[in-house]
Structure formats: C-alpha cells, structure tokens
Design an enzyme around this catalytic site. Sequence first.
Site, PDB file in Angstrom:
ATOM      1  N   ARG A   1      14.091  23.741  98.726  1.00 44.93           N
ATOM      2  CA  ARG A   1      15.006  22.585  98.693  1.00 44.93           C
ATOM      3  C   ARG A   1      15.685  22.486 100.061  1.00 44.93           C
ATOM      4  NH1 ARG A   1      19.470  20.980  94.130  1.00 44.93           N
ATOM      5  NH2 ARG A   1      17.534  20.251  93.186  1.00 44.93           N
TER       6      ARG A   1
ATOM      7  N   HIS B   1      12.317  13.819  95.185  1.00 47.05           N
ATOM      8  CA  HIS B   1      12.611  14.861  94.183  1.00 47.05           C
ATOM      9  C   HIS B   1      11.490  14.834  93.126  1.00 47.05           C
ATOM     10  CE1 HIS B   1      14.721  17.832  92.064  1.00 47.05           C
ATOM     11  NE2 HIS B   1      15.803  17.199  91.687  1.00 47.05           N
TER      12      HIS B   1
ATOM     13  N   GLN C   1      11.719  16.671  89.495  1.00 44.19           N
ATOM     14  CA  GLN C   1      12.593  15.958  88.568  1.00 44.19           C
ATOM     15  C   GLN C   1      11.838  14.809  87.909  1.00 44.19           C
ATOM     16  OE1 GLN C   1      16.156  16.427  87.851  1.00 44.19           O
ATOM     17  NE2 GLN C   1      15.511  15.078  86.206  1.00 44.19           N
TER      18      GLN C   1
ATOM     19  N   ASP D   1      21.894   7.728  89.131  1.00 42.44           N
ATOM     20  CA  ASP D   1      22.099   8.978  89.880  1.00 42.44           C
ATOM     21  C   ASP D   1      23.413   8.823  90.657  1.00 42.44           C
ATOM     22  OD1 ASP D   1      21.753  11.405  91.215  1.00 42.44           O
ATOM     23  OD2 ASP D   1      20.304  10.621  92.668  1.00 42.44           O
TER      24      ASP D   1
ATOM     25  N   CYS E   1      19.495  12.316  86.366  1.00 44.43           N
ATOM     26  CA  CYS E   1      18.921  13.618  86.744  1.00 44.43           C
ATOM     27  C   CYS E   1      19.963  14.730  86.694  1.00 44.43           C
ATOM     28  CB  CYS E   1      18.305  13.524  88.137  1.00 44.43           C
ATOM     29  SG  CYS E   1      19.463  12.963  89.391  1.00 44.43           S
TER      30      CYS E   1
ATOM     31  N   ARG F   1      12.937  20.097  82.548  1.00 45.49           N
ATOM     32  CA  ARG F   1      12.654  20.648  83.882  1.00 45.49           C
ATOM     33  C   ARG F   1      11.940  21.986  83.715  1.00 45.49           C
ATOM     34  NH1 ARG F   1      15.859  19.173  88.207  1.00 45.49           N
ATOM     35  NH2 ARG F   1      14.319  20.328  89.395  1.00 45.49           N
TER      36      ARG F   1
HETATM   37  N1  NVA Z   1      20.389  12.270  94.694  1.00 43.41           N
HETATM   38  C1  NVA Z   1      20.963  13.537  94.303  1.00 43.41           C
HETATM   39  C2  NVA Z   1      20.075  14.246  93.336  1.00 43.41           C
HETATM   40  C3  NVA Z   1      20.593  15.573  92.845  1.00 43.41           C
HETATM   41  C4  NVA Z   1      19.668  16.248  91.896  1.00 43.41           C
HETATM   42  C5  NVA Z   1      21.196  14.385  95.540  1.00 43.41           C
HETATM   43  O1  NVA Z   1      20.285  14.440  96.386  1.00 43.41           O
HETATM   44  O2  NVA Z   1      22.260  14.977  95.683  1.00 43.41           O
HETATM   45  N1   CP Z   2      18.681  17.500  88.886  1.00 43.26           N
HETATM   46  C1   CP Z   2      18.730  18.551  89.708  1.00 43.26           C
HETATM   47  O1   CP Z   2      17.840  18.776  90.548  1.00 43.26           O
HETATM   48  O2   CP Z   2      19.811  19.357  89.520  1.00 43.26           O
HETATM   49  P1   CP Z   2      20.281  20.529  90.468  1.00 43.26           P
HETATM   50  O3   CP Z   2      20.741  19.907  91.770  1.00 43.26           O
HETATM   51  O4   CP Z   2      21.401  21.191  89.721  1.00 43.26           O
HETATM   52  O5   CP Z   2      19.136  21.460  90.710  1.00 43.26           O
END
Ligand code: NVA
Ligand code: CP
Length: 310
Positions: A108, A135, A138, A230, A270, A298
């Site tokens: 990540r 992502h 997800q 989101d 998500c 997930r």
């Molecule tokens: N768009 C959000 C998704 C988190 C799972 C982020 O990137 O923070």
């Molecule tokens: N939805 C998701 O990826 O959650 P986290 O950021 O907690 O991993």
Amino acid sequence: MALDMKGKDLISIHELSREEIEQILDTSRILKMKNKLGEIYHPLKGKTLGMIFQKSSTRTRVSFEVGIWQLGGYGLFLSVNDLQLKRGETIADTARNLSRYLDGIMIRTYDHQDVVDFAEYSSIPVINGLTDLLHPCQVLSDLFTIQEKKQSLAGLKLAYIGDGNNMAHSLMFGASKVGMNISICSPSGFEPDSEITRLARLDASKAGANIVIEDNPSQATQMADIIYTDVWTSMGMEGEEEKRLESFEKYQVNSTLLEKAKEDVLVMHCLPAHRGEEITDDVIDGPHSIVFDQAENRLHAQKAIMALIM
Ligand code: NVA
Ligand code: CP
C-alpha cells in the site's frame, strides 16, 4: 477449465480479463463456504506474504494477515518506517531482496508508480493494497458482495457519489469489465482521471456497459441498484480537507438521496467512513446498508486472490 493465474501480479483490475475476474469471484464463494463450514484448507502451507504499508489500514491489514494464516501461510507486516526504504534503499533493490525470502507481497503506497516499479523488480506476485490511483482488492471484494446480494452483475446500475479518487477509478475498471453500468457523480474539479475513464470506457463498450460522468447526485441515483460512496478526503489529501468539506456539501448520501434509487437499493462504502460527511448515520446503519458484509468479504476475496496467484 480453470485459468492458471500463478505468478500473476494484481496491480489493476484493468489488467485482468473478465474470465479471471469471474474465477476470483467463484473462488471467493468457495473459500467463504469452506470458512463458514469450519473446513481447514491450507493451499499456501509454508508460504509467506510480506505486507508493506506506507499508509494506515484497518481492514486491509487484518484481512490479509488473517487470510494468509487461514490458507496455511504466514503474514509478515512491514511498515515502511522500519524498512531501509525509509533511509534511501531503492524500490528496485528492496523488491529484489524481498523476492528471495517471500512468496508474495501486498503493498500500500501513495504513489501508484511505486507499486508498478516494485512489481517490475519482484520475481514474486505483487498485490496492490491501495495507491492514490487504485484500490483493486476492495473492488474485487465489492463485486463479490454485489453478486452475493443480487445474484448477477451485468446490467445493474451503480451510482458512485463523491470524489473521483482511487475507489471511483477501480469501480469504473471493475464495473466495465463485468458489464455493470456505472455513474460517477463528483463536483466540478473532482472528476475521475481522464485516462482511467478512457480505458474503462473501452472495456465497457466491449461488455455492453455504460459509464456516465456527471455532477448531479439526484440524477445519478435515479433507478440505481447500488449507491456507493467514500470519504471526501483520502489519505494524503488532509491539507485540502476544509476546501473539500465545502465542495462536497451537496454530495452526501442521506435518506433524501436514497429515495431516488430503486426500492431495494444497496448502500456501499469501502470504509473508513466519516459519518455525517459523505454518509449519514441513519443510512450507513439503515436497512439498505451492506458495509460490514463488504468489509467481511475482503477476507474471502483476498484469500481467493492469494490462493490463485501465489
Ligand atoms: N479513498 C480512500 C479509501 C480508503 C480505503 C483513501 O484513499 O483514503
Ligand atoms: N477499505 C479499506 O481498504 O480499509 P483500510 O484502509 O482500513 O484498509
């Protein structure tokens, strides 16, 4: 016949074929069933997944770590702060080194290119656990959840209300591969990336699906089967939070907006949610919401991904 996906990376849904996506969804269903029956299934016995996190995570970290363990393997959490990456070791050298110890890597990052570079220098499968651009895990899990609830995917309408961010991009890629119509509804200046939209539209036209980019939430949610939202401020964008609160004010998923959709509309997020901003408490905790089923899936979908590619 089963498709051989061993050794493949999972960087973007756009790079998967429709058949590979269907195989991931079918495998998710089988692994979920085994899990619910309490069946021990260890196809990854003796294998180790490294998990590199440059950003925070609740769901991704826990579901991958528990998932690899349930498949008989071992999960190794690697914070970027503790790796030599932080002190200037290159991504290429890190990837080549870790490939000598591990059997798969989940990563990540902020910059999407970092995951692409990591995959280029790794000799083991690399899984994108979220970047600023995409992502995919997800959305593969979400397709599995929608299929569980609605029995099919093609021909449904998903209305995404909010920022044209990593979630919007992967939802466009996922929906367009499986023939699901998608409407991305964002305020001016926060639309999805134009190149991602162009690529998704190519897939959509092959699958007979439609992608609409619009800015009116009441219109976007008309007759929607799924409303998805989101956070307005993604990880890394915290400096823009105040401006975004203003720009997204009319893009809240609340009970008034739900009235425009189909009676049996599913509400998805998500997570993590910023309650009272992009979604109200009554909607996220209400009868249409499936956000915790999504979160659970997930685990099952990522186990499927690992079992297929590692
Ligand atoms: N768009 C959000 C998704 C988190 C799972 C982020 O990137 O923070
Ligand atoms: N939805 C998701 O990826 O959650 P986290 O950021 O907690 O991993």
